[in-house]
Enzyme design. Structure first.
Site: not given
Ligand code: AMP
Ligand code: TRP
Length: 333
Positions: A114, A198, A201
Site C-alpha cells: 500500500k 487481487k 476496491k
Molecule cells: P477490506 O475491504 O480490505 O476491508 O476487506 C474486507 C474483507 O474482504 C477482508 O476480510 C478481506 O480479507 C476480504 N477481501 C478483500 N479483497 C478480497 C479478495 N480479492 N479476495 C478475497 N477476499 C478479499
C-alpha cells in the site's frame, strides 16, 4: 461450543465480489448459527489511513451496513457497529503499539504494497494499521476471525500481541488467542483483468471487479470482457495452475454456486469460453442482483441504518469498556 466471532470491513466504497466471497458470505454463514456470538465492525478508523472525503465516508459507512444486512446478517442477532464510536479501540491501539515491536510491523507485506515506493510519505496509521486491528479483535475476546487470505499476516500479529501482553503481565489467558477463519478454497479472488492481482476496491479500472451494487447488465458486460487466454476451457485441475485467469473465473463459479471445482471443469472441458462466461454471468447475477437491489433500498432509509449502528455501538461499548478497564488495572494506570 459456540464461537465468538469478530470481523471488520473498511468503509471505502466499491465493496466487490472478492469481499463477498472471501469474507461476507462466511459472516452470514457463521451468524446463522445460533450458538455463535457475532460482531461485525465497520472499521472507519482503518479507512482514514489513506485520505477520505468526509461526505463520502459517511455514505460509505452506511453502505457497508446496508451490505451486511442485504447479504443476510440480521442486526437483531449480530452486533453491527462502527469503530470510531467506541473509543476503547483507539485506546487499546495505543497500548498495543507499546507492546508490538517495530520488527514485527516491518514484516507486514500489506504496508509495503500500500505504501508503494514512497514509504516516507505514507501515514503512520498505515504502518500501525494491524495494531488497531489487534485492538478490535482482542477487546471482545474473539475466538474466531473470518477474513480473506490477505489478512492472514495481520491475524498472526494480533496473536503475537496477545501472547506478549499475557506473558509480560503474567496473566495466562487474559487475552484469548484468536483463530483465523479463512476459506480453504478461493480465499483470494483475483482481478478480472489480471490473474496475478487481487480484486480490489482501489483498482482504477471498474472492469477489474464486480461491485456488489452493479446492475445485471454491468455484471454481464464485465464477465464478457474479463481476461482469458486463447486456449479452450481447461480439461483438468492441473492445467489451472498455469492459467490464472481461467482458474479465477472457474473458482468464482464454484464458490458462488457452491459447485465442486472438478464438476465445473468436467462440464465445460474443451469448450470455448463464451458458453462458460454466459453461465457464469447468470450465477453471479442470481446471487448478487438481489443483494444489490436490497442495498439500494436500504440506502433510502438512513434512519434505519443509523439506528442499527447506534444500537450496535451501545452493545459494543458495554463489552469493550469492561475490557479496557481491566487492561488499565493490569497495567497500573
Ligand atoms: P477490506 O475491504 O480490505 O476491508 O476487506 C474486507 C474483507 O474482504 C477482508 O476480510 C478481506 O480479507 C476480504 N477481501 C478483500 N479483497 C478480497 C479478495 N480479492 N479476495 C478475497 N477476499 C478479499
Ligand atoms: N484489516 C481488515 C481489512 O482490511 C479489516 C479489519 C479491521 C478487520 N479490523 C479487523 C478484520 C478485525 C478482521 C478483524 O480487510
Amino acid at each position: 461450543m459456540g464461537k465468538k466471532i469478530f470481523s471488520g470491513v473498511q468503509p471505502t466504497g466499491n465493496l466487490h465480489l472478492g469481499n463477498y466471497l472471501g469474507a461476507i458470505k462466511n459472516f452470514v454463514h457463521l451468524s446463522n448459527d445460533i450458538d455463535n456470538n457475532c460482531i461485525f465492525c465497520v472499521v472507519d478508523l482503518h479507512s482514514i489511513t489513506v485520505k477520505q472525503d468526509p461526505k463520502e465516508l459517511r455514505n460509505n459507512i452506511r453502505e457497508t451496513v446496508a451490505t451486511f444486512v442485504a447479504s443476510g446478517i440480521d442486526p437483531k442477532k449480530s452486533i453491527i457497529f462502527n469503530q470510531s464510536r467506541v473509543s476503547a479501540h483507539s485506546e487499546a491501539a495505543w497500548i498495543f503499539s507499546c507492546v508490538a515491536r517495530m520488527g514485527w510491523l516491518n514484516r507486514m507485506t500489506q504496508f509495503k504494497e500500500k505504501a508503494g515506493k514512497d514509504k516516507e510519505k505514507a501515514s503512520i496509521g498505515l504502518f500501525s494499521y494491524p495494531v488497531l486491528m489487534a485492538a478490535d479483535i482482542l477487546l471482545y475476546d474473539a475466538t474466531h476471525v473470518p477474513v480473506g487470505d490477505d489478512q492472514k499476516q495481520h491475524l498472526e500479529l494480533c496473536r503475537d500481541i496477545a501472547q506478549k501482553f499475557n506473558n509480560d503481565f503474567q496473566i495466562d489467558d487474559f487475552f484469548k488467542i484468536p483463530e483465523p477463519l479463512i476459506q480453504k478454497q478461493f480465499s483470494r479472488i483475483m482481478s478480472l483483468k489480471d490473474g496475478t492481482k487481487k480484486m480490489s476496491k482501489s483498482d482504477l479500472s471498474d472492469f477489474s471487479r464486480i461491485n456488489l451494487t452493479d446492475s445485471s447488465d454491468e455484471i454481464i458486460n464485465k464477465i464478457k470482457k474479463a481476461k482469458t487466454d486463447i486456449m479452450p476451457m481447461p480439461v483438468s485441475q492441473k492445467e489451472l495452475e498455469k492459467r490464472l485467469e481461467a482458474k479465477n473465473l472457474i473458482g468464482i463459479f464454484s464458490s458462488i454456486a457452491d459447485i465442486d471445482l472438478e464438476k465445473i471443469i468436467k462440464r465445460y472441458s474443451g469448450k470455448n469460453f463464451s458458453e462458460f462466461k454466459k453461465d457464469l454471468s447468470q450465477v453471479i447475477v442470481d446471487k448478487i442482483y438481489p443483494i444489490s437491489k436490497e442495498i439500494k433500498k436500504l440506502m433510502g432509509d438512513t434512519v434505519y441504518l443509523d439506528k442499527i449502528l447506534s444500537d450496535g455501538c451501545d452493545k459494543a461499548s458495554e463489552i469493550a469498556s469492561k475490557k479496557i478497564k481491566k487492561i488499565h488495572e493490569i497495567m497500573g494506570f
